[in-house]
Design a protein around this motif. Structure first.
Motif, mmCIF file in Angstrom:
data_model
loop_
_atom_site.group_PDB
_atom_site.id
_atom_site.type_symbol
_atom_site.label_atom_id
_atom_site.label_comp_id
_atom_site.label_asym_id
_atom_site.label_seq_id
_atom_site.Cartn_x
_atom_site.Cartn_y
_atom_site.Cartn_z
ATOM 1 N N ALA A 93 0.826 -1.209 0.000
ATOM 2 C CA ALA A 93 0.000 0.000 0.000
ATOM 3 C C ALA A 93 0.858 1.257 0.000
ATOM 4 O O ALA A 93 0.546 2.247 -0.684
ATOM 5 C CB ALA A 93 -0.933 -0.010 1.206
ATOM 6 N N GLU A 94 1.955 1.237 0.748
ATOM 7 C CA GLU A 94 2.868 2.381 0.771
ATOM 8 C C GLU A 94 3.518 2.594 -0.589
ATOM 9 O O GLU A 94 3.665 3.740 -1.052
ATOM 10 C CB GLU A 94 3.932 2.177 1.835
ATOM 11 C CG GLU A 94 4.896 3.347 1.973
ATOM 12 C CD GLU A 94 5.943 3.117 3.040
ATOM 13 O OE1 GLU A 94 6.811 4.004 3.220
ATOM 14 O OE2 GLU A 94 5.897 2.062 3.701
ATOM 15 N N ALA A 95 3.906 1.500 -1.250
ATOM 16 C CA ALA A 95 4.519 1.609 -2.578
ATOM 17 C C ALA A 95 3.522 2.151 -3.595
ATOM 18 O O ALA A 95 3.869 2.971 -4.453
ATOM 19 C CB ALA A 95 5.043 0.245 -3.012
ATOM 20 N N ILE A 96 2.277 1.721 -3.508
ATOM 21 C CA ILE A 96 1.241 2.231 -4.420
ATOM 22 C C ILE A 96 1.016 3.713 -4.188
ATOM 23 O O ILE A 96 0.866 4.498 -5.138
ATOM 24 C CB ILE A 96 -0.064 1.440 -4.222
ATOM 25 C CG1 ILE A 96 0.125 -0.019 -4.623
ATOM 26 C CG2 ILE A 96 -1.193 2.054 -5.036
ATOM 27 C CD1 ILE A 96 -1.038 -0.918 -4.233
ATOM 28 N N CYS A 97 0.995 4.112 -2.923
ATOM 29 C CA CYS A 97 0.795 5.526 -2.589
ATOM 30 C C CYS A 97 1.919 6.382 -3.151
ATOM 31 O O CYS A 97 1.695 7.520 -3.596
ATOM 32 C CB CYS A 97 0.694 5.682 -1.076
ATOM 33 S SG CYS A 97 0.321 7.348 -0.518
ATOM 34 N N GLU A 98 3.124 5.866 -3.141
ATOM 35 C CA GLU A 98 4.264 6.606 -3.687
ATOM 36 C C GLU A 98 4.233 6.620 -5.212
ATOM 37 O O GLU A 98 4.498 7.651 -5.842
ATOM 38 C CB GLU A 98 5.563 5.965 -3.194
ATOM 39 C CG GLU A 98 6.828 6.638 -3.699
ATOM 40 C CD GLU A 98 7.021 8.040 -3.154
ATOM 41 O OE1 GLU A 98 7.702 8.851 -3.802
ATOM 42 O OE2 GLU A 98 6.471 8.327 -2.070
ATOM 43 N N ALA A 99 3.899 5.490 -5.821
ATOM 44 C CA ALA A 99 3.931 5.391 -7.280
ATOM 45 C C ALA A 99 2.863 6.248 -7.943
ATOM 46 O O ALA A 99 3.083 6.818 -9.017
ATOM 47 C CB ALA A 99 3.768 3.931 -7.705
ATOM 48 N N VAL A 100 1.686 6.363 -7.316
ATOM 49 C CA VAL A 100 0.576 7.073 -7.952
ATOM 50 C C VAL A 100 0.832 8.576 -8.042
ATOM 51 O O VAL A 100 0.200 9.282 -8.848
ATOM 52 C CB VAL A 100 -0.736 6.790 -7.185
ATOM 53 C CG1 VAL A 100 -0.784 7.569 -5.882
ATOM 54 C CG2 VAL A 100 -1.945 7.099 -8.047
ATOM 55 N N THR A 101 1.759 9.090 -7.249
ATOM 56 C CA THR A 101 2.044 10.526 -7.269
ATOM 57 C C THR A 101 3.146 10.908 -8.245
ATOM 58 O O THR A 101 3.422 12.093 -8.422
ATOM 59 C CB THR A 101 2.461 10.996 -5.868
ATOM 60 O OG1 THR A 101 3.623 10.264 -5.447
ATOM 61 C CG2 THR A 101 1.339 10.777 -4.868
ATOM 62 N N ARG A 102 3.793 9.939 -8.859
ATOM 63 C CA ARG A 102 4.889 10.242 -9.785
ATOM 64 C C ARG A 102 4.342 10.929 -11.036
ATOM 65 O O ARG A 102 3.384 10.438 -11.657
ATOM 66 C CB ARG A 102 5.640 8.988 -10.184
ATOM 67 C CG ARG A 102 6.337 8.236 -9.048
ATOM 68 C CD ARG A 102 7.372 9.099 -8.367
ATOM 69 N NE ARG A 102 6.817 9.846 -7.238
ATOM 70 C CZ ARG A 102 7.420 10.856 -6.654
ATOM 71 N NH1 ARG A 102 8.596 11.289 -7.107
ATOM 72 N NH2 ARG A 102 6.865 11.468 -5.636
#
Length: 342
Positions: A93-102
């Motif tokens: 979930a943390e990785a998804i949260c970071e990736a979606v903001t790129r």
């Protein structure tokens, strides 16, 4: 503090949420059961929600989008780069949260219910075709144990069934009953496959994009409907070349030091669409070899220099680029003009 971005790791029963505020500080990190998920987002202020593009992702994207949230689906292969050390639901979930903001991240467009329904029809047909192939191969192998062999191909199945029903073959009664049951299953699967194909053709006739795509040589109703249902927004691809790359129909690069090294095709993206295009272009090659028409001059010239399978992949790449142009421009396929030799 107000939540601005949420990474949602979906599952069957337990969902993991990782939310951050505008400055990037973690605000929410919790688990939710399936029955609690919609209630949680219904009371949450609209924000950016990232979901990994996996099973059930399109359903949840539509449900959360109805609450006013901006939902983006991230390809799983792109999320992996932001995953730290151990893998668990919270880390995902943390990785998804970071990736979606790129800002340079590529997202998967959310499919409608109708588009998913058509794709379910395609996947179900493909499953039944595989099951029928397994049964036919099993029937062929079992009858070979009694010295009964026919040429390969589904079109040779009636010959195999006729030999099974022939009493002179000497197949034991116990084996005959089992093999006859397999033949019944094959016939039932064939009937179901034909019914699904009729539904696909009917949908293709009602969809404008699918009708235009079916004008491409080698692209029939099955391929055209699959393309129209899968590529929901062709503007996401900058050119036809990018669509062909998305389908894995371009050479794999392994370049360094200014030296370009190209290998086999990448085979990335949708395997089903890639297979349909290559099989359709194989039919084009057969027509080119049989007719020798001027329209197939480029194909025949390529066949003189390269193997047929490589040519079919090249034609599939070309068909993908043509499909992009047709979807973007809203036109039908126009065959290139044939110039007369001087």
């Amino acid at each position: 503090m107000q939540v601005t971005t949420i990474g949602l790791d979906v599952a069957k029963r337990v969902f993991q949420i990782h939310g951050v505020e505008a400055a990037g500080a973690v605000v929410i990190r919790r688990k939710l059961r399936r029955s609690e998920l919609l209630q949680f987002f219904a009371h949450l202020a609209p924000c950016l929600v990232g979901i990994e593009a996996c099973a059930t992702a399109h359903f949840w994207a539509r449900e959360l989008g109805a609450f006013g949230h901006q939902v983006r689906l991230v390809p799983p292969s792109y999320v992996k780069a932001y995953l730290k050390r151990g893998k668990n639901d919270a880390a995902d979930a943390e990785a998804i949260c970071e990736a979606v903001t790129r800002p340079n991240m590529r997202f998967v467009p959310v499919k409608t219910v109708e588009q998913q329904g058509v794709l379910v029809l395609h996947r179900a047909r493909e499953l039944l075709v595989r099951q029928r192939t397994m049964l036919v191969n099993g029937l062929r192998a079992h009858m070979a144990e009694f010295g009964i062999v026919v040429p390969q191909g589904i079109q040779r199945l009636p010959e195999l069934v006729a030999l099974l029903e022939d009493e002179k073959t000497g197949i034991p009664q116990i084996a005959h009953e089992v093999l006859a049951a397999m033949v019944v299953q094959i016939n039932n699967l064939t009937t179901s496959i034909r019914q699904m194909e009729k539904r696909i053709v009917a949908w293709c006739r009602t969809n404008a994009a699918a009708r235009r795509l079916s004008t491409i040589p080698g692209v029939g109703p099955i391929t055209a409907s699959a393309l129209a249902a899968t590529i929901t927004d062709p503007t996401l691809f900058r050119s036809g070349r990018h669509l062909a790359a998305w389908l894995g129909l371009v050479p794999r690069q392994h370049s360094t030091g200014g030296k370009a090294k190209l290998g086999r095709i990448t085979k990335m993206g949708d395997q089903y669409l890639r297979k349909l295009l290559i099989v359709g272009m194989t039919a084009v090659i057969r027509s080119a070899r049989r007719t020798k028409a001027p329209a197939f001059a480029w194909v025949n010239a390529l066949l003189e220099r390269r193997p047929a399978r490589l040519v079919s992949v090249a034609l599939a790449n070309k068909a993908a680029r043509i499909a992009w142009a047709i979807l973007i421009r809203g036109e039908t396929y126009r065959a290139p003009a044939i110039t007369a030799a001087a």
